[in-house]
Enzyme design. Structure first.
Site, mmCIF file in Angstrom:
data_model
loop_
_atom_site.group_PDB
_atom_site.id
_atom_site.type_symbol
_atom_site.label_atom_id
_atom_site.label_comp_id
_atom_site.label_asym_id
_atom_site.label_seq_id
_atom_site.Cartn_x
_atom_site.Cartn_y
_atom_site.Cartn_z
ATOM 1 N N ASP A 51 0.841 -1.006 0.166
ATOM 2 C CA ASP A 51 0.001 0.280 0.337
ATOM 3 C C ASP A 51 1.131 1.281 -0.097
ATOM 4 O O ASP A 51 1.755 1.259 0.719
ATOM 5 C CB ASP A 51 -0.924 0.142 1.359
ATOM 6 N N GLU B 298 1.875 0.064 -4.884
ATOM 7 C CA GLU B 298 1.050 0.700 -5.397
ATOM 8 C C GLU B 298 1.869 2.531 -4.797
ATOM 9 O O GLU B 298 1.960 2.963 -3.964
ATOM 10 C CB GLU B 298 -0.421 0.738 -4.217
HETATM 11 C C1 NOJ Z 1 -4.664 2.812 -0.666
HETATM 12 C C2 NOJ Z 1 -5.556 2.445 -0.344
HETATM 13 O O1 NOJ Z 1 -6.296 1.691 -1.489
HETATM 14 C C3 NOJ Z 1 -6.616 2.998 0.209
HETATM 15 O O2 NOJ Z 1 -7.371 2.410 0.278
HETATM 16 C C4 NOJ Z 1 -6.616 3.494 1.043
HETATM 17 O O3 NOJ Z 1 -7.709 4.344 1.499
HETATM 18 C C5 NOJ Z 1 -5.316 4.539 1.522
HETATM 19 N N1 NOJ Z 1 -4.162 3.340 0.474
HETATM 20 C C6 NOJ Z 1 -4.194 4.284 2.351
HETATM 21 O O4 NOJ Z 1 -4.091 3.409 3.102
#
Ligand code: NOJ
Length: 522
Positions: A207, A262
């Site tokens: 993440d 991500e």
């Molecule tokens: C990216 C995640 O996909 C999202 O759902 C989340 O709110 C943020 N990161 C914070 O962790």
């Protein structure tokens, strides 16, 4: 004879299916999905033909960001089950020849995490430095002009009344950023990885992984950049050091444990940096694809930019149309089923690893969520609507689910669509099967072909295996001359599959074409 490429790692040819566990399937009957619910539906996923599951967070959490605010990284939230349920899920996934990827949230914890509770207890706490603290300026100024996500324009700093200092949070105030510059934090997050890798997971989805490295000076951003959260962390060299050490940890395990990141950088040449020299991320989400509108010109451009950015460093692309953070692509693209069908063929035939978000194979659109049922701080509830499993009163859930149903839930339920071989669910299954059977579609080179306006055409090739893909984005029919005799292998509307391609592409139709000779020769 087609040469298979036995050396290619599994994550290059795999199709990865994202499960948002709250909304997938509910075995306990409390209206929130759970791990036993997932186990109960694995046979369906194996039937569909995906290769791996990415499971969004199921760890202990106060759920202010629905699991992306973790209060215990090494336990299952009771809402979802127990560690025994998780072990059973790993076993059941592997028994079916599927792989399991879990989310890892290394950049911030929940403010309820014992680490933060201890850190905020006093300025002298041994854990104080696990987070990022600063004093208010003499005239009450903040340490810098960074802003946080979810509350547009709001500072990324919140005052902790008890200890009188500010802490940094790139997301909600209840999600304090971890301080990776402290080696104990890095070691603790490595322990978390080992905990799950030892339990048999095949990979992790990291993440906002670019967010672990911070500018040591916490310098102000330009006013324009300061309005966009997480800008200060981009291109911090230290992030790549952290990533190489995470990768080295993964590489010590058998069986190619994979990490997909991500990273909030839009251009492929920027996301390419996070693949390192093959020693950082294995895969990085291609955000161009989730932000693209439905037009041939946009997609041609995204495909060209992706190849130009990633090919020079040998980085393997990814493609994603929907996930738990954005309106579903069917909704974004205007709601027509023909478009959702054409998008399925596009996603599953481009060169790279596709990520499919649960329910897109049912042609789901976002739920309409009335204001009094909005629960997410980012307003992302619509795409998180529950999966309708059948057309019974509770649609296979045993209780009213936590969010409203998506539109046409009965007609689009799994049970109804499995019985109807003209459904979009069957189209996904046929396309996945075609991809599995074709080295060209899984791993082959990709060449964009000249085509009429509104039509996207590309060829995939691997040794003597070849496919041509046509996607007509327009409401009018188009013509395409492949220059050789080809046969329709898959049509988004099911028309004339197994028959010679006439050169006509229907309005909003997508086609996978193969060489007729190959098919007739078996
Ligand atoms: C990216 C995640 O996909 C999202 O759902 C989340 O709110 C943020 N990161 C914070 O962790």
């Amino acid at each position: 004879m087609v040469t298979l490429h036995p050396g290619a790692p599994w994550w290059q040819s795999a199709v990865i299916y994202q499960i948002y566990p709250r909304s997938f399937a509910d075995a306990s009957g409390d209206g929130v999905g759970d791990l036993q619910g997932v186990i109960g539906r694995l046979d369906h996923l194996a039937w569909l033909g995906i290769d791996a599951i990415w499971l969004s967070p199921f760890f202990r959490s106060p759920m202010r960001d629905f699991g992306y605010d973790v209060s215990d990284y090494c336990d299952v939230d009771p809402l979802f089950g127990s560690l025994d349920d998780f072990d059973a899920l790993v076993a059941a996934t592997h028994e079916r020849g599927l792989r399991l990827i879990i989310d890892w949230v290394p950049a911030h914890t929940s403010s309820d995490h014992p680490w933060f509770v201890e850190a905020r207890a006093s300025r002298e706490s041994p854990r104080r430095d696990w987070y990022v603290w600063r004093d208010l300026g003499a005239n009450g100024e903040l340490p810098n002009n960074w802003t946080c996500s979810f509350h547009p324009g709001q500072p990324a700093w919140t005052l902790d009344e008890g200890s009188g200092q500010l802490y940094l949070h790139s997301f909600l105030p209840e999600q304090p950023d971890l301080n990776w510059a402290n080696p104990d934090v890095e070691a603790a997050m490595h322990d978390v990885l080992r905990f799950w890798l030892d339990r048999g997971v095949d990979g992790i989805r990291a993440d906002v992984i670019h967010n672990i490295g911070k500018d040591p000076l916490l310098a102000d951003l330009s006013p324009k950049l300061a309005r966009i959260p997480q800008q200060a962390v981009n291109e911090q060299p230290v992030t790549h050091e952290y990533l190489r050490r995470i990768r080295a940890l993964l590489d010590r395990y058998e069986g190619e444990r994979m990490m997909v990141g991500e990273v909030w950088r839009l251009l492929p040449e920027q996301t390419a940096l996070y693949y390192g020299k093959g020693d950082e991320l294995h895969l990085n989400f291609n955000l161009l694809s989730i932000l693209a509108d439905w037009s041939a010109a946009t997609w041609r451009d995204s495909i060209e930019k992706t190849a130009a950015g990633l090919d020079p460093v040998d980085a393997w692309p990814t493609w994603v149309l929907s996930n738990h953070d954005f309106p579903r692509h069917r909704t974004r693209f205007g709601g027509a089923e023909a478009t959702a069908r054409a998008a399925a063929i596009l996603l599953l035939t481009l060169r790279g690893t596709p990520f499919l978000y649960m329910g897109e194979e049912l042609g789901l659109e976002d739920a309409v969520v009335p204001p009094d049922r909005v629960v997410d701080p980012g307003g992302r509830d619509g795409c998180r609507a529950p999966i309708p499993w059948d057309a019974s009163a509770d649609r296979g859930w045993g209780a009213d689910p936590w969010l409203p149903w998506p539109p046409d839930a009965d007609a689009r339920s799994v049970e109804r669509q499995r019985k109807d071989d003209t459904s979009i669910l069957h189209l996904y299954r046929r396309t996945l099967a075609a991809r599995r059977a074709s080295p060209a579609l899984r791993l082959g080179e990709q060449t964009l072909l000249p085509a009429a306006e509104g039509l996207l055409a590309y060829r995939r090739e691997c040794d003597d295996d070849q496919r041509t893909v046509l996607v007509n984005f327009r409401d009018q029919p188009a013509r395409f001359d492949p220059g050789e005799r080809l046969e329709i292998e898959v049509a988004s509307d099911g028309a004339h599959e197994g028959e010679p391609f006439s050169g006509d592409v229907r309005a909003r139709q997508a086609l996978i074409l193969g060489r007729a000779a190959r098919t007739s020769a078996g």
